[in-house]
Motif scaffolding. Structure first.
Motif, PDB file in Angstrom:
ATOM      1  N   GLY A   9      30.816   0.772  39.716  1.00  9.79           N
ATOM      2  CA  GLY A   9      30.090  -0.399  40.369  1.00  9.79           C
ATOM      3  C   GLY A   9      29.251  -0.454  41.295  1.00  9.79           C
ATOM      4  O   GLY A   9      29.250   0.440  42.165  1.00  9.79           O
ATOM      5  N   GLY A  10      28.597  -1.652  41.531  1.00  8.79           N
ATOM      6  CA  GLY A  10      27.748  -1.916  42.669  1.00  8.79           C
ATOM      7  C   GLY A  10      26.882  -2.914  42.502  1.00  8.79           C
ATOM      8  O   GLY A  10      27.127  -3.800  41.909  1.00  8.79           O
ATOM      9  N   GLN A  39      36.076 -10.086  34.773  1.00  6.82           N
ATOM     10  CA  GLN A  39      36.467 -11.294  35.309  1.00  6.82           C
ATOM     11  C   GLN A  39      35.547 -11.823  36.412  1.00  6.82           C
ATOM     12  O   GLN A  39      35.314 -11.259  37.304  1.00  6.82           O
ATOM     13  CB  GLN A  39      37.946 -11.386  35.709  1.00  6.82           C
ATOM     14  CG  GLN A  39      38.555 -12.569  36.065  1.00  6.82           C
ATOM     15  CD  GLN A  39      39.750 -12.795  36.284  1.00  6.82           C
ATOM     16  OE1 GLN A  39      40.738 -11.488  36.628  1.00  6.82           O
ATOM     17  NE2 GLN A  39      40.417 -13.895  36.277  1.00  6.82           N
ATOM     18  N   ALA A  40      34.708 -12.828  35.963  1.00  2.22           N
ATOM     19  CA  ALA A  40      33.950 -13.562  36.981  1.00  2.22           C
ATOM     20  C   ALA A  40      34.653 -14.551  37.853  1.00  2.22           C
ATOM     21  O   ALA A  40      35.686 -15.159  37.555  1.00  2.22           O
ATOM     22  CB  ALA A  40      32.666 -14.273  36.341  1.00  2.22           C
ATOM     23  N   PRO A  41      34.057 -14.772  39.039  1.00  5.24           N
ATOM     24  CA  PRO A  41      34.815 -16.060  39.732  1.00  5.24           C
ATOM     25  C   PRO A  41      34.945 -17.105  39.240  1.00  5.24           C
ATOM     26  O   PRO A  41      34.056 -17.582  38.497  1.00  5.24           O
ATOM     27  CB  PRO A  41      33.806 -15.963  41.255  1.00  5.24           C
ATOM     28  CG  PRO A  41      33.173 -14.904  41.210  1.00  5.24           C
ATOM     29  CD  PRO A  41      33.006 -14.244  39.595  1.00  5.24           C
ATOM     30  N   GLY A  42      36.189 -17.580  39.250  1.00  2.00           N
ATOM     31  CA  GLY A  42      36.433 -18.917  38.496  1.00  2.00           C
ATOM     32  C   GLY A  42      36.718 -18.831  37.164  1.00  2.00           C
ATOM     33  O   GLY A  42      36.902 -20.108  36.354  1.00  2.00           O
ATOM     34  N   GLU A  89      24.575 -13.131  34.868  1.00  2.00           N
ATOM     35  CA  GLU A  89      26.171 -13.444  34.369  1.00  2.00           C
ATOM     36  C   GLU A  89      26.803 -12.440  34.287  1.00  2.00           C
ATOM     37  O   GLU A  89      27.796 -12.812  33.657  1.00  2.00           O
ATOM     38  CB  GLU A  89      25.683 -14.403  33.318  1.00  2.00           C
ATOM     39  CG  GLU A  89      24.854 -13.678  32.188  1.00  2.00           C
ATOM     40  CD  GLU A  89      23.187 -14.029  32.379  1.00  2.00           C
ATOM     41  OE1 GLU A  89      22.683 -14.690  31.215  1.00  2.00           O
ATOM     42  OE2 GLU A  89      22.708 -14.212  33.453  1.00  2.00           O
ATOM     43  N   ASP A  90      26.323 -11.030  34.189  1.00  2.00           N
ATOM     44  CA  ASP A  90      27.233  -9.822  34.087  1.00  2.00           C
ATOM     45  C   ASP A  90      27.881  -9.765  35.347  1.00  2.00           C
ATOM     46  O   ASP A  90      29.073  -8.807  35.349  1.00  2.00           O
ATOM     47  CB  ASP A  90      26.540  -8.721  33.743  1.00  2.00           C
ATOM     48  CG  ASP A  90      25.598  -8.814  32.419  1.00  2.00           C
ATOM     49  OD1 ASP A  90      26.441  -9.278  31.323  1.00  2.00           O
ATOM     50  OD2 ASP A  90      24.510  -8.221  32.170  1.00  2.00           O
ATOM     51  N   THR A  91      27.723 -10.422  36.127  1.00  2.00           N
ATOM     52  CA  THR A  91      28.321 -10.355  37.730  1.00  2.00           C
ATOM     53  C   THR A  91      29.929 -10.517  37.609  1.00  2.00           C
ATOM     54  O   THR A  91      30.190 -11.537  37.019  1.00  2.00           O
ATOM     55  CB  THR A  91      27.907 -10.887  39.037  1.00  2.00           C
ATOM     56  OG1 THR A  91      26.541 -10.773  38.954  1.00  2.00           O
ATOM     57  CG2 THR A  91      28.380 -11.025  40.202  1.00  2.00           C
ATOM     58  N   ALA A  92      30.590  -9.641  37.788  1.00  2.00           N
ATOM     59  CA  ALA A  92      32.131  -9.793  37.486  1.00  2.00           C
ATOM     60  C   ALA A  92      32.848  -8.429  38.005  1.00  2.00           C
ATOM     61  O   ALA A  92      32.266  -7.385  38.458  1.00  2.00           O
ATOM     62  CB  ALA A  92      32.366  -9.816  36.387  1.00  2.00           C
ATOM     63  N   VAL A  93      34.180  -8.449  38.342  1.00  2.00           N
ATOM     64  CA  VAL A  93      35.120  -7.476  38.474  1.00  2.00           C
ATOM     65  C   VAL A  93      35.328  -6.737  37.106  1.00  2.00           C
ATOM     66  O   VAL A  93      35.846  -7.634  36.312  1.00  2.00           O
ATOM     67  CB  VAL A  93      36.463  -7.681  39.141  1.00  2.00           C
ATOM     68  CG1 VAL A  93      37.045  -6.430  39.298  1.00  2.00           C
ATOM     69  CG2 VAL A  93      35.976  -8.137  40.487  1.00  2.00           C
ATOM     70  N   TYR A  94      34.949  -5.462  36.925  1.00  2.00           N
ATOM     71  CA  TYR A  94      35.213  -4.788  35.432  1.00  2.00           C
ATOM     72  C   TYR A  94      36.558  -4.151  35.622  1.00  2.00           C
ATOM     73  O   TYR A  94      36.820  -3.307  36.598  1.00  2.00           O
ATOM     74  CB  TYR A  94      33.887  -3.865  35.166  1.00  2.00           C
ATOM     75  CG  TYR A  94      32.842  -4.855  34.764  1.00  2.00           C
ATOM     76  CD1 TYR A  94      32.427  -4.735  33.148  1.00  2.00           C
ATOM     77  CD2 TYR A  94      32.093  -5.637  35.486  1.00  2.00           C
ATOM     78  CE1 TYR A  94      31.396  -5.766  32.793  1.00  2.00           C
ATOM     79  CE2 TYR A  94      31.120  -6.532  35.137  1.00  2.00           C
ATOM     80  CZ  TYR A  94      30.617  -6.326  33.866  1.00  2.00           C
ATOM     81  OH  TYR A  94      29.631  -7.253  33.389  1.00  2.00           O
ATOM     82  N   GLN A 121      33.793  -3.808  41.093  1.00  2.00           N
ATOM     83  CA  GLN A 121      32.654  -4.750  41.341  1.00  2.00           C
ATOM     84  C   GLN A 121      31.579  -4.517  41.086  1.00  2.00           C
ATOM     85  O   GLN A 121      30.809  -3.439  41.058  1.00  2.00           O
ATOM     86  CB  GLN A 121      32.631  -5.251  42.621  1.00  2.00           C
ATOM     87  CG  GLN A 121      31.821  -6.477  43.082  1.00  2.00           C
ATOM     88  CD  GLN A 121      32.292  -7.756  42.474  1.00  2.00           C
ATOM     89  OE1 GLN A 121      33.295  -8.228  42.538  1.00  2.00           O
ATOM     90  NE2 GLN A 121      31.407  -8.527  41.804  1.00  2.00           N
ATOM     91  N   VAL A 122      30.821  -5.337  39.960  1.00  2.00           N
ATOM     92  CA  VAL A 122      29.316  -5.208  39.677  1.00  2.00           C
ATOM     93  C   VAL A 122      28.674  -6.570  39.970  1.00  2.00           C
ATOM     94  O   VAL A 122      29.096  -7.619  39.441  1.00  2.00           O
ATOM     95  CB  VAL A 122      29.335  -4.987  38.093  1.00  2.00           C
ATOM     96  CG1 VAL A 122      27.954  -5.255  37.482  1.00  2.00           C
ATOM     97  CG2 VAL A 122      29.801  -3.649  37.590  1.00  2.00           C
ATOM     98  N   THR A 123      27.742  -6.422  40.702  1.00  2.00           N
ATOM     99  CA  THR A 123      27.078  -7.555  41.241  1.00  2.00           C
ATOM    100  C   THR A 123      25.373  -7.581  40.689  1.00  2.00           C
ATOM    101  O   THR A 123      24.701  -6.364  41.024  1.00  2.00           O
ATOM    102  CB  THR A 123      26.964  -7.792  42.542  1.00  2.00           C
ATOM    103  OG1 THR A 123      28.338  -7.989  42.946  1.00  2.00           O
ATOM    104  CG2 THR A 123      26.177  -8.935  43.114  1.00  2.00           C
ATOM    105  N   VAL A 124      25.005  -8.650  40.181  1.00  2.00           N
ATOM    106  CA  VAL A 124      23.513  -8.347  39.416  1.00  2.00           C
ATOM    107  C   VAL A 124      22.872  -9.583  40.064  1.00  2.00           C
ATOM    108  O   VAL A 124      23.266 -10.813  39.942  1.00  2.00           O
ATOM    109  CB  VAL A 124      23.624  -8.509  38.014  1.00  2.00           C
ATOM    110  CG1 VAL A 124      21.972  -8.301  37.646  1.00  2.00           C
ATOM    111  CG2 VAL A 124      24.337  -7.518  37.465  1.00  2.00           C
TER     112      VAL A 124
END
Length: 126
Positions: A9-10, A39-42, A89-94, A121-124
């Motif tokens: 991730g990154g 899982q994305a925030p919220g 929208e792909d930002t999430a913990v995988y 964690q993946v952040t886009v």
């Protein structure tokens, strides 16, 4: 004894790519389906991709179909998720997971999986 560890991730810009790995230890999961969730925030944890024991049968969420590819290397006891054309929208913990009771085709519900990694964690960014 059983452990699943995600890595890869990154942070990337939209349109970029990442390759996630999930390495299992403690026992072999070569006979079991495996999957990726995020899982994305919220939001609740959702299915992303799954594969049967051999990698010959796969399933994808509509939101990632055509962009993500799941694969596995049973000799290494590892499953991968290649993520291309990433979107914010792909930002999430995988998370990777193992399904101990499925065997025909990948299953898509969180409760159907038995062992879970701690996530990566993946952040886009746009």
């Amino acid at each position: 004894q059983v452990q699943l560890v995600e890595s890869g991730g990154g942070s990337v810009q939209a349109g970029g790519s990442l390759r996630l790995s999930c390495a299992a230890s403690g026992r072999s999961f070569s006979n079991y389906p495996m999957g990726w969730f995020r899982q994305a925030p919220g939001k609740e944890r959702e299915f992303v991709a799954g594969t049967n024991w051999s990698g010959g049968s796969t399933a994808y969420a509509d939101s990632v179909k055509g962009r993500f590819t799941i694969s596995r290397d049973n000799a290494k006891n590892t499953v991968y998720l290649q993520m291309n054309s990433l979107k914010p929208e792909d930002t999430a913990v995988y998370y990777c997971a193992v399904d101990l009771t499925g065997w025909a085709r990948p299953r898509t519900q969180e409760y159907q999986y038995d062992y879970w990694g701690q996530g990566t964690q993946v952040t886009v960014s746009s």
